[in-house]
Design a protein around this motif. Structure first.
Motif, PDB file in Angstrom:
ATOM      1  N   GLU A 118       0.832  -1.208   0.000  1.00 32.46           N
ATOM      2  CA  GLU A 118       0.000   0.000   0.000  1.00 32.46           C
ATOM      3  C   GLU A 118       0.864   1.253   0.000  1.00 32.46           C
ATOM      4  O   GLU A 118       0.548   2.244  -0.677  1.00 32.46           O
ATOM      5  N   ARG A 119       1.957   1.238   0.738  1.00 34.75           N
ATOM      6  CA  ARG A 119       2.856   2.394   0.748  1.00 34.75           C
ATOM      7  C   ARG A 119       3.459   2.624  -0.634  1.00 34.75           C
ATOM      8  O   ARG A 119       3.646   3.777  -1.048  1.00 34.75           O
ATOM      9  N   ASP A 178      -4.788  13.379   2.354  1.00 33.28           N
ATOM     10  CA  ASP A 178      -5.219  12.060   2.835  1.00 33.28           C
ATOM     11  C   ASP A 178      -4.157  10.998   2.572  1.00 33.28           C
ATOM     12  O   ASP A 178      -3.879  10.147   3.435  1.00 33.28           O
ATOM     13  N   ARG A 181      -1.220  11.439   4.925  1.00 33.48           N
ATOM     14  CA  ARG A 181      -1.584  11.029   6.287  1.00 33.48           C
ATOM     15  C   ARG A 181      -1.598   9.504   6.413  1.00 33.48           C
ATOM     16  O   ARG A 181      -1.084   8.947   7.386  1.00 33.48           O
ATOM     17  N   ARG A 182      -2.178   8.853   5.413  1.00 32.46           N
ATOM     18  CA  ARG A 182      -2.223   7.392   5.430  1.00 32.46           C
ATOM     19  C   ARG A 182      -0.819   6.806   5.340  1.00 32.46           C
ATOM     20  O   ARG A 182      -0.491   5.830   6.033  1.00 32.46           O
ATOM     21  N   ASP A 183       0.026   7.386   4.520  1.00 33.49           N
ATOM     22  CA  ASP A 183       1.396   6.901   4.375  1.00 33.49           C
ATOM     23  C   ASP A 183       2.156   7.043   5.689  1.00 33.49           C
ATOM     24  O   ASP A 183       2.919   6.152   6.079  1.00 33.49           O
ATOM     25  N   ASP A 185       0.837   7.046   8.701  1.00 32.59           N
ATOM     26  CA  ASP A 185       0.301   6.044   9.637  1.00 32.59           C
ATOM     27  C   ASP A 185       0.899   4.661   9.363  1.00 32.59           C
ATOM     28  O   ASP A 185       1.271   3.938  10.295  1.00 32.59           O
TER      29      ASP A 185
END
Length: 202
Positions: A118-119, A178, A181-183, A185
């Motif tokens: 995902e990253r 977004d 921020r997700r990256d 986390d």
């Protein structure tokens, strides 16, 4: 009644505490940098015990023998049994912690892999969104030039909003925030190790 030995020095930590802080066994993050110093420290402790440990143990055996009314030989043997039990308890706790860590790694493995993938996808998304945002004005100019080339008059062009629109730009900024921020986390979770991907248990 058997009286436990009481050392003149501070009492030894409980077996579980020792096991949880033993090198290579559930060590705190970053503790690897201290491994050399800890090994050096342990060698010095062993040397010191070789110099004074026997005298201290013999004095403790004498006191225990007098208090319990037994021979020093019996007191020393009881002390050996006591120390062996402590060592076995520490080893058992270490094995339990090691097995738990291995089980966590097996369970969290697919989740960690998914997070890494995902990253990788987020990296591409972030790069694409930044390119769209940076090229916003240029893209609008190119759109207007196409309208001119198509033969539209300046008045007609003024009634047409260039593309991409301001709304498009706002959406890109939100998507970029977004994604970042997700990256962040995911990066924090990966740094936390396998346990960060598993639900907490009571």
């Amino acid at each position: 009644m058997k009286v436990p030995f009481k050392s003149r020095t501070a009492a030894a930590p409980a077996a579980e505490t020792i096991a949880r802080n033993a090198p290579d066994q559930a060590a705190p993050t970053g503790s690897g940098r201290y491994r050399g110093l800890l090994a050096w420290l342990m060698r010095e402790r062993i040397t010191l015990f070789g110099m004074i440990g026997a005298d201290e143990e013999f004095a403790m055996a004498q006191a225990a023998a007098a208090e319990r009314g037994c021979s020093i030989d019996v007191a020393l043997r009881d002390r050996i049994t006591e120390l062996r039990g402590q060592s076995e308890a520490i080893l058992t706790e270490q094995r339990t912690l090691r097995d738990k860590k291995l089980a966590q790694m097996r369970e969290a493995g697919p989740l960690v892999t998914a997070a890494l993938e995902e990253r990788s996808h987020l990296e591409k998304t972030i790069r694409s969104l930044k390119a769209d945002i940076d090229g916003f004005d240029r893209a609008r100019d190119e759109f207007t030039e196409k309208l001119v080339d198509a033969g539209l008059s300046p008045a007609e062009i003024l009634n047409i909003e260039p593309k991409p629109t301001r709304d498009d730009l706002a959406v890109w900024h939100n998507q970029l925030a977004d994604a970042r921020r997700r990256d962040a986390d995911l990066a924090k979770m990966i740094a936390g190790g396998a346990s960060a991907f598993l639900p907490e248990t009571a």
